[in-house]
Design a protein around this motif. Structure first.
Motif, PDB file in Angstrom:
ATOM      1  N   LEU A  49      20.208  28.353  49.773  1.00  0.00           N
ATOM      2  CA  LEU A  49      20.749  29.281  50.314  1.00  0.00           C
ATOM      3  C   LEU A  49      20.579  28.695  52.131  1.00  0.00           C
ATOM      4  O   LEU A  49      19.952  28.466  52.929  1.00  0.00           O
ATOM      5  CB  LEU A  49      20.127  30.833  50.309  1.00  0.00           C
ATOM      6  N   ARG A  50      22.296  29.660  52.892  1.00  0.00           N
ATOM      7  CA  ARG A  50      22.415  29.178  54.670  1.00  0.00           C
ATOM      8  C   ARG A  50      22.531  30.781  54.370  1.00  0.00           C
ATOM      9  O   ARG A  50      23.084  31.551  53.516  1.00  0.00           O
ATOM     10  CB  ARG A  50      23.404  28.299  54.454  1.00  0.00           C
ATOM     11  N   ARG A  51      22.496  31.137  55.669  1.00  0.00           N
ATOM     12  CA  ARG A  51      23.122  32.033  56.523  1.00  0.00           C
ATOM     13  C   ARG A  51      24.507  32.458  56.476  1.00  0.00           C
ATOM     14  O   ARG A  51      25.285  31.214  56.264  1.00  0.00           O
ATOM     15  CB  ARG A  51      22.710  32.302  58.331  1.00  0.00           C
ATOM     16  N   GLY A  52      24.933  33.094  55.900  1.00  0.00           N
ATOM     17  CA  GLY A  52      26.652  33.549  55.826  1.00  0.00           C
ATOM     18  C   GLY A  52      26.843  33.721  54.108  1.00  0.00           C
ATOM     19  O   GLY A  52      28.091  33.501  54.117  1.00  0.00           O
ATOM     20  N   ALA A  68      26.259  40.754  48.265  1.00  0.00           N
ATOM     21  CA  ALA A  68      25.237  40.558  49.493  1.00  0.00           C
ATOM     22  C   ALA A  68      25.282  39.911  50.388  1.00  0.00           C
ATOM     23  O   ALA A  68      25.638  38.988  50.104  1.00  0.00           O
ATOM     24  CB  ALA A  68      23.713  41.242  49.383  1.00  0.00           C
ATOM     25  N   VAL A  69      25.330  39.711  51.208  1.00  0.00           N
ATOM     26  CA  VAL A  69      25.218  38.556  52.269  1.00  0.00           C
ATOM     27  C   VAL A  69      24.156  37.486  52.802  1.00  0.00           C
ATOM     28  O   VAL A  69      23.607  37.981  53.710  1.00  0.00           O
ATOM     29  CB  VAL A  69      26.115  38.679  53.743  1.00  0.00           C
ATOM     30  N   VAL A  70      23.740  36.355  53.331  1.00  0.00           N
ATOM     31  CA  VAL A  70      22.277  36.353  53.368  1.00  0.00           C
ATOM     32  C   VAL A  70      22.265  36.322  54.943  1.00  0.00           C
ATOM     33  O   VAL A  70      23.225  35.214  55.745  1.00  0.00           O
ATOM     34  CB  VAL A  70      21.755  34.937  53.260  1.00  0.00           C
ATOM     35  N   VAL A  71      21.769  36.658  56.259  1.00  0.00           N
ATOM     36  CA  VAL A  71      21.858  36.917  57.392  1.00  0.00           C
ATOM     37  C   VAL A  71      20.655  35.789  58.192  1.00  0.00           C
ATOM     38  O   VAL A  71      21.208  35.707  59.567  1.00  0.00           O
ATOM     39  CB  VAL A  71      22.074  38.550  57.762  1.00  0.00           C
ATOM     40  N   LYS A  72      19.867  35.326  57.594  1.00  0.00           N
ATOM     41  CA  LYS A  72      19.219  34.151  58.765  1.00  0.00           C
ATOM     42  C   LYS A  72      19.353  33.511  57.205  1.00  0.00           C
ATOM     43  O   LYS A  72      18.281  33.729  56.238  1.00  0.00           O
ATOM     44  CB  LYS A  72      17.788  35.208  58.382  1.00  0.00           C
ATOM     45  N   THR A  73      19.123  32.443  57.799  1.00  0.00           N
ATOM     46  CA  THR A  73      18.894  31.024  57.378  1.00  0.00           C
ATOM     47  C   THR A  73      17.216  31.475  56.518  1.00  0.00           C
ATOM     48  O   THR A  73      16.412  32.179  57.080  1.00  0.00           O
ATOM     49  CB  THR A  73      18.425  29.672  57.887  1.00  0.00           C
ATOM     50  N   VAL A  88      16.834  37.094  54.382  1.00  0.00           N
ATOM     51  CA  VAL A  88      16.888  39.082  54.670  1.00  0.00           C
ATOM     52  C   VAL A  88      18.525  38.559  54.409  1.00  0.00           C
ATOM     53  O   VAL A  88      19.643  37.670  54.011  1.00  0.00           O
ATOM     54  CB  VAL A  88      16.811  38.767  55.903  1.00  0.00           C
ATOM     55  N   VAL A  89      18.872  39.348  53.677  1.00  0.00           N
ATOM     56  CA  VAL A  89      20.087  40.024  53.304  1.00  0.00           C
ATOM     57  C   VAL A  89      20.622  41.277  53.190  1.00  0.00           C
ATOM     58  O   VAL A  89      20.163  42.082  53.993  1.00  0.00           O
ATOM     59  CB  VAL A  89      20.563  40.054  51.547  1.00  0.00           C
ATOM     60  N   LYS A  90      22.009  41.466  53.486  1.00  0.00           N
ATOM     61  CA  LYS A  90      22.664  42.022  53.630  1.00  0.00           C
ATOM     62  C   LYS A  90      23.268  42.995  53.151  1.00  0.00           C
ATOM     63  O   LYS A  90      24.281  41.485  52.480  1.00  0.00           O
ATOM     64  CB  LYS A  90      23.495  42.440  55.170  1.00  0.00           C
ATOM     65  N   PHE A  91      23.341  43.640  52.221  1.00  0.00           N
ATOM     66  CA  PHE A  91      24.086  44.372  51.036  1.00  0.00           C
ATOM     67  C   PHE A  91      25.673  44.958  51.255  1.00  0.00           C
ATOM     68  O   PHE A  91      26.118  45.600  52.704  1.00  0.00           O
ATOM     69  CB  PHE A  91      23.459  44.952  49.669  1.00  0.00           C
TER      70      PHE A  91
END
Length: 98
Positions: A49-52, A68-73, A88-91
């Motif tokens: 997984l990668r940021r974004g 959700a989107v990954v907000v930190k690698t 860390v994700v943002k739903f």
């Protein structure tokens, strides 16, 4: 049922029909039969997984998956070697910042 995803355990797979018998992780008395294409195996690692990246993630204190989107690698969680990752994700539709 409505495009949502749940966490479950595979009880059985029938190769002739390509269908799984799945037990809901929350409601253990709830067993559902699903087609092969409707079942996703969880990755053993988050190292890819990668940021974004867009993901389906388990919302805290539930067994339901939400977009959700990954907000930190992601990074390995501690030095205990247990193979867990901090992700860390943002739903979607989450009004909190993170």
């Amino acid at each position: 049922e409505d495009g949502s995803w749940i966490l479950g355990n595979v009880l059985e797979y029938n190769p002739a029909t390509q269908r799984y018998l799945i037990q809901d992780e929350d409601e253990v008395n709830r067993v559902t039969q699903l087609a092969y294409d409707d079942v996703r195996r969880l990755d053993d690692s988050s190292s890819n997984l990668r940021r974004g990246d867009a993901v389906l993630a388990v919302f805290p204190e539930t067994t339901s998956f939400y977009r959700a989107v990954v907000v930190k690698t992601p990074k390995p969680n501690g030095t205990n070697g247990n193979g867990t990752w901090e992700v860390v994700v943002k739903f979607e539709d989450d009004e909190d910042d993170e």
